[in-house]
Design a protein around this motif. Structure first.
Motif, PDB file in Angstrom:
ATOM      1  N   SER A  71       0.819  -1.209   0.000  1.00  0.00           N
ATOM      2  CA  SER A  71       0.000   0.000   0.000  1.00  0.00           C
ATOM      3  C   SER A  71       0.854   1.261   0.000  1.00  0.00           C
ATOM      4  N   GLY A  72       1.957   1.230   0.752  1.00  0.00           N
ATOM      5  CA  GLY A  72       2.814   2.415   0.836  1.00  0.00           C
ATOM      6  C   GLY A  72       3.318   2.848  -0.525  1.00  0.00           C
ATOM      7  N   MET A  73       3.777   1.891  -1.327  1.00  0.00           N
ATOM      8  CA  MET A  73       4.279   2.207  -2.667  1.00  0.00           C
ATOM      9  C   MET A  73       3.161   2.735  -3.565  1.00  0.00           C
ATOM     10  N   ALA A  74       1.981   2.095  -3.478  1.00  0.00           N
ATOM     11  CA  ALA A  74       0.855   2.526  -4.310  1.00  0.00           C
ATOM     12  C   ALA A  74       0.390   3.928  -3.932  1.00  0.00           C
ATOM     13  N   ILE A  75       0.297   4.220  -2.634  1.00  0.00           N
ATOM     14  CA  ILE A  75      -0.115   5.549  -2.194  1.00  0.00           C
ATOM     15  C   ILE A  75       0.934   6.589  -2.564  1.00  0.00           C
ATOM     16  N   ALA A  76       2.209   6.208  -2.514  1.00  0.00           N
ATOM     17  CA  ALA A  76       3.281   7.120  -2.928  1.00  0.00           C
ATOM     18  C   ALA A  76       3.119   7.511  -4.396  1.00  0.00           C
ATOM     19  N   ALA A  77       2.716   6.556  -5.231  1.00  0.00           N
ATOM     20  CA  ALA A  77       2.506   6.851  -6.654  1.00  0.00           C
ATOM     21  C   ALA A  77       1.356   7.834  -6.843  1.00  0.00           C
ATOM     22  N   VAL A  78       0.280   7.642  -6.067  1.00  0.00           N
ATOM     23  CA  VAL A  78      -0.855   8.567  -6.145  1.00  0.00           C
ATOM     24  C   VAL A  78      -0.437   9.957  -5.677  1.00  0.00           C
ATOM     25  N   ALA A  79       0.322  10.022  -4.580  1.00  0.00           N
ATOM     26  CA  ALA A  79       0.795  11.304  -4.062  1.00  0.00           C
ATOM     27  C   ALA A  79       1.694  12.007  -5.073  1.00  0.00           C
ATOM     28  N   ARG A  80       2.533  11.232  -5.753  1.00  0.00           N
ATOM     29  CA  ARG A  80       3.424  11.813  -6.757  1.00  0.00           C
ATOM     30  C   ARG A  80       2.615  12.369  -7.931  1.00  0.00           C
ATOM     31  N   THR A  81       1.594  11.627  -8.358  1.00  0.00           N
ATOM     32  CA  THR A  81       0.726  12.100  -9.442  1.00  0.00           C
ATOM     33  C   THR A  81       0.025  13.395  -9.050  1.00  0.00           C
ATOM     34  N   LEU A  82      -0.483  13.436  -7.817  1.00  0.00           N
ATOM     35  CA  LEU A  82      -1.164  14.635  -7.342  1.00  0.00           C
ATOM     36  C   LEU A  82      -0.212  15.821  -7.289  1.00  0.00           C
ATOM     37  N   ALA A  83       1.017  15.595  -6.812  1.00  0.00           N
ATOM     38  CA  ALA A  83       2.007  16.674  -6.736  1.00  0.00           C
ATOM     39  C   ALA A  83       2.345  17.213  -8.124  1.00  0.00           C
ATOM     40  N   ILE A  84       2.473  16.318  -9.105  1.00  0.00           N
ATOM     41  CA  ILE A  84       2.786  16.746 -10.470  1.00  0.00           C
ATOM     42  C   ILE A  84       1.653  17.588 -11.042  1.00  0.00           C
ATOM     43  N   HIS A  85       0.413  17.144 -10.856  1.00  0.00           N
ATOM     44  CA  HIS A  85      -0.730  17.894 -11.374  1.00  0.00           C
ATOM     45  C   HIS A  85      -0.819  19.276 -10.735  1.00  0.00           C
ATOM     46  N   ALA A 151       7.858  10.779   1.861  1.00  0.00           N
ATOM     47  CA  ALA A 151       8.603  12.037   1.765  1.00  0.00           C
ATOM     48  C   ALA A 151       9.361  12.098   0.438  1.00  0.00           C
ATOM     49  N   GLY A 152       9.764  10.947  -0.072  1.00  0.00           N
ATOM     50  CA  GLY A 152      10.472  10.904  -1.342  1.00  0.00           C
ATOM     51  C   GLY A 152       9.593  11.164  -2.545  1.00  0.00           C
ATOM     52  N   SER A 153       8.268  11.156  -2.363  1.00  0.00           N
ATOM     53  CA  SER A 153       7.356  11.398  -3.483  1.00  0.00           C
ATOM     54  C   SER A 153       6.944  12.854  -3.580  1.00  0.00           C
ATOM     55  N   GLY A 154       7.568  13.738  -2.774  1.00  0.00           N
ATOM     56  CA  GLY A 154       7.280  15.165  -2.868  1.00  0.00           C
ATOM     57  C   GLY A 154       6.561  15.694  -1.646  1.00  0.00           C
ATOM     58  N   TYR A 155       6.186  16.959  -1.746  1.00  0.00           N
ATOM     59  CA  TYR A 155       5.578  17.628  -0.594  1.00  0.00           C
ATOM     60  C   TYR A 155       4.228  17.025  -0.220  1.00  0.00           C
ATOM     61  N   VAL A 156       3.486  16.512  -1.197  1.00  0.00           N
ATOM     62  CA  VAL A 156       2.194  15.887  -0.886  1.00  0.00           C
ATOM     63  C   VAL A 156       2.419  14.648  -0.025  1.00  0.00           C
ATOM     64  N   GLY A 157       3.418  13.848  -0.388  1.00  0.00           N
ATOM     65  CA  GLY A 157       3.720  12.660   0.401  1.00  0.00           C
ATOM     66  C   GLY A 157       4.148  12.998   1.816  1.00  0.00           C
ATOM     67  N   THR A 158       4.901  14.087   1.971  1.00  0.00           N
ATOM     68  CA  THR A 158       5.330  14.504   3.312  1.00  0.00           C
ATOM     69  C   THR A 158       4.130  14.841   4.181  1.00  0.00           C
ATOM     70  N   VAL A 159       3.145  15.498   3.605  1.00  0.00           N
ATOM     71  CA  VAL A 159       1.933  15.864   4.343  1.00  0.00           C
ATOM     72  C   VAL A 159       1.176  14.629   4.818  1.00  0.00           C
ATOM     73  N   LEU A 160       1.293  13.526   4.093  1.00  0.00           N
ATOM     74  CA  LEU A 160       0.559  12.308   4.458  1.00  0.00           C
ATOM     75  C   LEU A 160       1.048  11.690   5.762  1.00  0.00           C
ATOM     76  N   ALA A 161       2.171  12.166   6.283  1.00  0.00           N
ATOM     77  CA  ALA A 161       2.634  11.678   7.582  1.00  0.00           C
ATOM     78  C   ALA A 161       1.621  11.992   8.678  1.00  0.00           C
ATOM     79  N   VAL A 162       0.854  13.074   8.489  1.00  0.00           N
ATOM     80  CA  VAL A 162      -0.136  13.472   9.507  1.00  0.00           C
ATOM     81  C   VAL A 162      -1.269  12.449   9.612  1.00  0.00           C
ATOM     82  N   PRO A 163      -1.975  12.094   8.501  1.00  0.00           N
ATOM     83  CA  PRO A 163      -3.035  11.085   8.652  1.00  0.00           C
ATOM     84  C   PRO A 163      -2.498   9.720   9.076  1.00  0.00           C
ATOM     85  N   VAL A 164      -1.264   9.379   8.695  1.00  0.00           N
ATOM     86  CA  VAL A 164      -0.685   8.116   9.165  1.00  0.00           C
ATOM     87  C   VAL A 164      -0.557   8.134  10.680  1.00  0.00           C
TER      88      VAL A 164
END
Length: 410
Positions: A71-85, A151-164
Motif C-alpha cells: 500500500s505504501g508504494m501505491a499511495i506514494a505513486a498517487v501522491a506523486r501524481t497529485l504533486a505533479i498535477h 517524503a520521497g514522493s514530494g511535498y504531498v507525500g510529506t503531508v501524508l505523515a499526519v493522517p498516518v
C-alpha cells in the motif's frame, strides 16, 4: 540541561515497554539510583530486546511487506501524481496566467485533484491504523518507514505523515472504523473511474491523435493495493452489509472500465455457427415499443452502455454516424442503458449527445439473456436475427464498420 535530555529519553524508552514492565523498570532505577546516560543505556538494551521479540511474530512482517511495501508504494505513486498535477497548474498560472489544459474542464480538473487528495489522506489513515493493529509495539518502525517513503514522493507525500500518525494513534484495541473503510473503497472506485474520463479528455485535447493503449489498465491493480487495508478492516468488522458494499466496489474496479486505444477487434461468426439473438421488447422514452424480432431483415447493432461508462461515450457518436450513413441500406442501432436511475439519468445525456437512434432501458430479463461482464458490450445481429459478432469493451471503429458493411451486402 544534560539531566533534562536524559530524562526525556528515558521517559520515551520506558514508554515503549509493556505496562507491567514500565513500573518494574522505574522502580529498579530508583532503587539503584541510576541516572544519566548509564540508565539510558540499560533501558535502551531492554527496549531493543523487547522490540526484537515483537518481530518474531507475523504481524510486524505483514505490516512491513503488505502495507509499507504494498500500500505504501501505491499511495506514494498517487501522491506523486497529485504533486505533479498541482505543480503543473501552479507553474502554468504563474508563468502564463492560464491554467494547464489537459483536455478537462476547470471543474473536472478540480474534481480530479480533490478526489486524489481525499483518497490519499483516507488511504494513509487506514494504513496507519492497520499498521498499529498488526504490528503492536513495532508499529512505530513501519509508520516511520511509510513517512520516509512518502517524503520521497514530494511535498504531498510529506503531508501524508499526519493522517498516518492519526491512524496509528487510533489503532488501539476497540471498534474497527467501518465507515471510513467503506469511504476508502468507494474513493478507490472513483479514482479508477476517473482514469477513463481523464483519458477521454486527452483524446479531445489531441483531437483523436492519441488514445490509450489496448488491453488491461494496470493502474487498477495499484488502486486495489492502495486500499486493501480498508478491505481487511471490513472483513474483520464482521458487518455483512459493509463487506457487501466493499465487494461491489472492488468488482466495479476490476471489470467496469475495460477500454482500449485502438479498440476491440473481432471476427464474424461463421454462418453455420451463429445462434439466434435473444429477443426483447422494451419501450423507448416516448412509450413506443421496440422489439428485436420485429427488425428481422435488417442488420441490428445492439449496444449495452451506461452514462458512467467512459468507453460507451466514445462509441455512441460513432454508432449515430453509422445509422445516419447506413440506415437507408438497412442498419438499425439500438442502445440499452444499464443506468439504475433509468430515464432520469439517460434522457439528459441522450439529449445532450444528440442521439437519434432507438434508446431503451435494459431490464433484468434482457441482461440475463445477453452474457457479458464489462461495458460497453456490443452485438451485431444479421438479417436473419442471429448474432454475427460480439464486442466486449470499446470497439475498434474501423473493424465494426467493416463488419456492418459486410453484413449489409446483398
Amino acid at each position: 540541561m544534560n539531566g533534562r535530555v536524559t530524562g526525556w529519553i528515558l521517559s520515551r524508552l520506558v514508554g515503549t515497554l509493556r505496562a507491567d514492565e514500565q513500573e518494574f523498570v522505574l522502580g529498579d532505577l530508583a532503587e539503584e539510583s541510576r541516572t544519566g546516560w548509564d540508565a539510558v543505556a540499560g533501558v535502551l538494551g531492554l527496549a531493543a530486546r523487547r522490540h526484537v521479540e515483537q518481530w518474531r511474530q507475523a504481524g510486524p512482517w505483514v505490516a512491513l511487506v503488505g502495507i509499507v511495501g504494498g500500500s505504501g508504494m501505491a499511495i506514494a505513486a498517487v501522491a506523486r501524481t497529485l504533486a505533479i498535477h498541482l505543480s503543473l497548474q501552479v507553474r502554468t498560472w504563474q508563468v502564463y496566467g492560464e491554467r494547464y489544459h489537459s483536455g478537462l474542464s476547470g471543474g473536472e480538473e478540480a474534481a480530479a485533484l480533490c478526489v486524489l487528495a481525499s483518497a490519499s489522506v483516507v488511504w494513509a489513515w487506514m494504513a496507519g491504523f492497520l499498521v498499529s493493529r498488526l504490528a503492536g509495539k513495532a508499529a512505530w518502525v513501519n509508520c516511520g518507514l511509510l513517512a520516509v517513503l512518502w517524503a520521497g514522493s514530494g511535498y504531498v507525500g510529506t503531508v501524508l505523515a499526519v493522517p498516518v500518525w492519526l491512524g496509528w494513534k487510533r489503532g488501539r484495541p476497540g471498534e474497527w472504523p467501518v465507515g471510513l473503510a467503506v469511504v476508502s473503497v468507494i474513493l478507490a472506485s472513483v479514482v479508477g473511474w476517473m482514469t477513463g474520463w481523464q483519458a477521454a479528455g486527452v483524446e479531445r485535447w489531441s483531437e483523436g491523435a492519441w488514445h490509450r493503449q489496448a488491453g488491461w489498465d494496470w493502474r487498477w491493480i495499484g488502486i486495489a493495493i492502495a486500499c486493501w487495508p480498508a478491505i481487511y478492516v471490513l472483513a474483520r468488522s464482521r458487518m455483512r452489509q459493509a463487506m457487501k458494499l466493499a465487494s461491489m466496489a472492488v468488482i466495479a474496479m476490476l471489470v467496469g472500465n475495460v477500454q482500449a486505444a485502438e479498440g476491440i477487434k473481432t471476427e464474424l461468426i461463421l454462418e453455420q455457427s451463429r445462434n439466434a439473438a435473444p429477443d426483447f421488447a422494451l419501450n423507448d422514452a416516448k412509450g413506443k415499443a421496440v422489439k428485436l424480432s420485429a427488425l428481422r431483415g435488417k442488420v441490428v447493432l445492439v449496444n449495452f452502455w451506461a452514462t458512467y461508462c467512459g468507453g460507451c461515450k466514445v462509441e455512441i457518436p460513432w454508432f449515430q454516424e453509422f445509422e445516419n450513413t447506413m440506415g437507408k441500406r438497412g442498419l438499425v442501432v439500438v442502445g440499452l442503458s444499464l443506468d439504475e436511475g433509468g430515464w432520469k439519468d439517460v434522457a439528459p445525456y441522450v439529449a445532450m449527445a444528440g442521439v437519434k437512434y432507438s434508446m431503451l432501458i435494459a431490464d433484468k430479463a434482457v441482461l440475463d439473456k445477453y452474457a457479458f461482464d464489462a461495458m460497453p458490450a456490443t452485438f451485431l445481429v444479421d438479417k436473419r436475427g442471429r448474432i454475427a459478432a460480439r464486442y466486449i469493451g470499446l470497439v475498434d471503429r474501423a473493424d465494426i464498420e467493416g463488419k456492418i458493411r459486410s453484413l449489409l451486402a446483398p
